[in-house]
Design a protein around this motif. Structure first.
Motif, PDB file in Angstrom:
ATOM      1  N   ASP A  12      27.254  43.271  36.559  1.00  0.00           N
ATOM      2  CA  ASP A  12      28.440  43.092  37.395  1.00  0.00           C
ATOM      3  C   ASP A  12      29.607  42.723  36.486  1.00  0.00           C
ATOM      4  O   ASP A  12      29.567  41.708  35.805  1.00  0.00           O
ATOM      5  CB  ASP A  12      28.173  41.985  38.406  1.00  0.00           C
ATOM      6  N   GLY A  14      32.897  42.992  37.751  1.00  0.00           N
ATOM      7  CA  GLY A  14      34.038  42.836  38.655  1.00  0.00           C
ATOM      8  C   GLY A  14      34.631  41.439  38.584  1.00  0.00           C
ATOM      9  O   GLY A  14      34.115  40.560  37.900  1.00  0.00           O
ATOM     10  N   ASP A  31      32.740  42.252  47.149  1.00  0.00           N
ATOM     11  CA  ASP A  31      33.093  43.518  46.500  1.00  0.00           C
ATOM     12  C   ASP A  31      32.830  43.410  45.005  1.00  0.00           C
ATOM     13  O   ASP A  31      33.264  42.461  44.362  1.00  0.00           O
ATOM     14  CB  ASP A  31      34.554  43.848  46.796  1.00  0.00           C
ATOM     15  N   ARG A  32      32.110  44.375  44.469  1.00  0.00           N
ATOM     16  CA  ARG A  32      31.631  44.308  43.083  1.00  0.00           C
ATOM     17  C   ARG A  32      31.927  45.595  42.329  1.00  0.00           C
ATOM     18  O   ARG A  32      32.236  46.621  42.922  1.00  0.00           O
ATOM     19  CB  ARG A  32      30.108  44.105  43.050  1.00  0.00           C
ATOM     20  N   CYS A  33      31.778  45.524  41.022  1.00  0.00           N
ATOM     21  CA  CYS A  33      31.805  46.699  40.161  1.00  0.00           C
ATOM     22  C   CYS A  33      30.599  46.573  39.237  1.00  0.00           C
ATOM     23  O   CYS A  33      30.522  45.628  38.447  1.00  0.00           O
ATOM     24  CB  CYS A  33      33.097  46.762  39.353  1.00  0.00           C
ATOM     25  N   SER A  42      34.288  45.189  30.958  1.00  0.00           N
ATOM     26  CA  SER A  42      35.515  45.059  31.732  1.00  0.00           C
ATOM     27  C   SER A  42      36.629  44.570  30.819  1.00  0.00           C
ATOM     28  O   SER A  42      36.513  43.504  30.218  1.00  0.00           O
ATOM     29  CB  SER A  42      35.299  44.069  32.878  1.00  0.00           C
ATOM     30  N   ALA A  45      39.880  42.421  35.205  1.00  0.00           N
ATOM     31  CA  ALA A  45      39.401  42.513  36.582  1.00  0.00           C
ATOM     32  C   ALA A  45      40.287  41.635  37.452  1.00  0.00           C
ATOM     33  O   ALA A  45      40.461  40.453  37.172  1.00  0.00           O
ATOM     34  CB  ALA A  45      37.946  42.064  36.670  1.00  0.00           C
TER      35      ALA A  45
END
Length: 69
Positions: A12, A14, A31-33, A42, A45
């Motif tokens: 993860d 995000g 809500d995640r990425c 990343s 974020a």
């Protein structure tokens, strides 16, 4: 999903701030990425202010790092 993401092979990347607020419920990070592989991270974020939805939009700039040949 509430809590840490425990999906084998995925990370993860995000934002860590809450992204959802339902009426009468504490803010939660829903809500995640998720990314796979060691070469994706990343770069930034962000969580944006809430609009018409009960979810707050997120933005993630991904960086791809290639292994040296």
């Amino acid at each position: 999903m509430v809590g840490p993401m425990l999906v084998a092979g995925w990370r993860d990347v995000g934002p860590l701030r809450p992204t959802h607020r339902a009426s009468g419920v504490l803010p939660a990070r829903l809500d995640r990425c998720l990314v796979r592989g060691p070469g994706v991270t990343s770069a930034s974020a962000l969580v944006f202010p809430r609009g018409a939805s009960d979810h707050r939009p997120i933005s993630i700039d991904l960086a791809v790092h290639r292994a040296a040949a």
